[in-house]
Design an enzyme around this catalytic site. Structure first.
Site, PDB file in Angstrom:
ATOM      1  N   ASP A   1      41.144  33.299  20.995  1.00 27.59           N
ATOM      2  CA  ASP A   1      41.008  34.465  21.876  1.00 27.59           C
ATOM      3  C   ASP A   1      42.134  35.470  21.682  1.00 27.59           C
ATOM      4  O   ASP A   1      41.903  36.689  21.707  1.00 27.59           O
ATOM      5  CB  ASP A   1      40.896  34.039  23.341  1.00 27.59           C
ATOM      6  CG  ASP A   1      41.988  33.087  23.798  1.00 27.59           C
ATOM      7  OD1 ASP A   1      42.924  32.803  23.030  1.00 27.59           O
ATOM      8  OD2 ASP A   1      41.892  32.609  24.946  1.00 27.59           O
TER       9      ASP A   1
ATOM     10  N   GLN B   1      41.884  28.985  22.961  1.00 26.14           N
ATOM     11  CA  GLN B   1      42.576  28.203  21.943  1.00 26.14           C
ATOM     12  C   GLN B   1      42.977  26.820  22.461  1.00 26.14           C
ATOM     13  O   GLN B   1      43.031  26.576  23.663  1.00 26.14           O
ATOM     14  CB  GLN B   1      43.836  28.952  21.496  1.00 26.14           C
ATOM     15  CG  GLN B   1      43.555  30.248  20.770  1.00 26.14           C
ATOM     16  CD  GLN B   1      44.836  30.993  20.473  1.00 26.14           C
ATOM     17  OE1 GLN B   1      45.080  32.050  21.020  1.00 26.14           O
ATOM     18  NE2 GLN B   1      45.661  30.444  19.607  1.00 26.14           N
TER      19      GLN B   1
END
Length: 465
Positions: free
Chosen positions: A226, A73
């Site tokens: 994730d 991210q």
């Protein structure tokens, strides 16, 4: 090998590597898997991600009907008008925008204003702070920037054969600092505050939406960040909280309503299913065990045995594990502190035990931060490298004050991305119910250990700030 099965693939494009799994769309059984490394650092040319994807997926994707991508991210990928990458992507773990985070927080009215607007308070990891740094440090490149994507957005778009409008999902968007989970919309005013002007952003696709096709005809799901992929992978349900014990600690659970924590401890993310995913990070988790093992000249396996040989409470030793400062609680300049040391308890076994109890005390603080935001904590799912420690499993239930289960080791982000792909392929109301094997662990300690940890932290606070 596949027979009559329907196959789906999940991709985890993480900081360190790309992992690819191919699964049975109905059961989630992993049938094939591959991996390829990424270069080290806090910025990277996205072309490395594509090369790693091609290497990790080579020979795996025959017969795959749908693909989903999970990715690290908060990275910033800047494209020009032609869609070309302008500079290496700045990753989540890059701290050059720390000053920008402080400035933006003040310019928009302080922590509460940010939490109310987007569910989080700026720190250097969030994309909005990178935009501010970029606009000031590299103005010529910033002026050429037409669109900003995140890592999984870029990789999903690269996989699309039609080259259509780039997309993201609500989970990934919620980590930028300029998308509101509560409103379900971008905050262009915050983009302008950070970057000085508007810039194009990817469309936020629905949780089970098909956003395109690959060159081989496989459908593409929206993908996600994730953390959200991991939540899908472990089958997170309301009342479950994931505790991930990697180098640092990550604690997150499902919520039916958005959170807005003005303290900044809880990041009010969205998840990949239409719900919300409040998250707390600690800087010190498995690295505490590694450091104490090195200090004692022992392996991690030997440290584990030493910790198990000591009595609960480590003979009165308490370790505040702030070896690299701490984020939860917010003590960035703190250092570790060992309290209660006497000649009677000065042993390797007690120090090993104090390391385990101290690391998990920090995680218990994170769980309390979630509870303070009304996030239900009925069961902890313990994952990550340190979850394999027998001592960690023995201590965790009592310190956490809740039942603890340990799912079998797996690539849960890639599994979550594959599960999302199966969901998009089926068009169902919910993701397919892939089973996750988990072992329930029982407490071997008393909760007074955490009470003492809190007392020591409170008494030591003047030394830590």
């Amino acid at each position: 090998m596949s027979g009559a099965r329907t196959l789906v693939a999940g991709v985890d494009s993480s900081t360190q590597s790309t992992k690819v799994v191919v699964c049975d769309a109905e059961t989630g059984e992993v049938l094939r898997a591959g991996r390829a490394p990424h270069p080290d650092g806090t910025e990277v040319d996205p072309r490395w991600w594509w090369a790693a994807y091609e290497q990790a997926s080579a020979g795996l994707l025959d017969g795959v009907a749908a693909i989903g991508v999970g990715g690290q991210q908060q990275g910033m990928v800047c494209l020009d008008e032609a869609g070309e990458v302008l500079r290496p992507a700045i990753l989540w773990n890059d701290t050059r925008s720390a000053r920008a985070a402080v400035d933006l927080t003040g310019e928009f009215g302080g922590p509460k204003a940010w939490a109310d607007a987007v569910g989080l308070v700026p720190v250097a990891s969030f994309t909005v702070t990178k935009l501010r740094w970029f606009s000031r440090a590299e103005p010529e490149l910033a002026a050429r920037t037409s669109m900003v994507l995140l890592p999984h957005d870029w990789l999903t778009h690269r996989l699309r054969v039609d080259g259509g409008e780039p997309t993201t999902d609500r989970g990934e968007a919620s980590g930028t600092g300029y998308w509101s989970p509560a409103a379900g919309a971008y905050r262009q005013d915050l983009v302008r505050l950070a970057f000085g002007r508007d810039v194009a952003l990817p469309r936020v696709a629905g949780p089970a939406e098909v956003v395109g096709e690959t060159a081989s005809g496989a459908l593409l799901s929206a993908g996600t960040g994730d953390t959200m992929g991991g939540a899908l992978g472990v089958g997170l349900r309301p009342g479950d909280v994931v505790v991930s014990l990697g180098t640092s600690g990550c604690v997150y659970g499902l919520s039916d309503v958005p959170t807005a924590d003005a303290s900044g401890l809880v990041a009010g993310y969205a998840d990949a299913t239409g719900r919300f995913l409040p998250l707390v990070c600690t800087l010190n988790a498995a690295r505490v065990l590694v450091t104490v093992a090195d200090l004692l000249g022992r392996s991690l396996a030997e440290l584990d045995e030493l910790a198990l040989s000591a009595q609960p409470g480590a003979g009165g030793l308490t370790l505040l594990p702030y070896l690299d400062g701490e984020r939860t609680p917010n003590l960035p300049d703190a250092r570790g502190l060992l309290a209660g040391l006497t000649r009677a308890n000065a042993s390797a076994a007690n120090l090993a035990r104090a390391a385990v109890e101290g690391m998990l005390g920090g995680i218990a603080d994170a769980l309390h931060a979630l509870r303070a935001q009304q996030v239900p904590v009925d069961r902890v799912l313990l994952i990550g490298g340190a979850a394999r420690s027998r001592a960690v499993r023995a201590v965790a239930p009592a310190l956490f004050g809740t039942p603890v289960s340990v799912p079998r080791p797996a690539e849960y982000v890639a599994l979550g991305a594959a599960r999302q792909a199966a969901w998009a392929l089926s068009g169902g109301a919910e993701p397919p119910p892939w089973p996750v094997e988990a072992e329930e662990v029982t407490a071997a300690d008393t909760p007074e250990v955490y009470e003492r940890y809190v007392d020591v932290r409170h008494q030591a606070l003047p030394l830590l700030t």
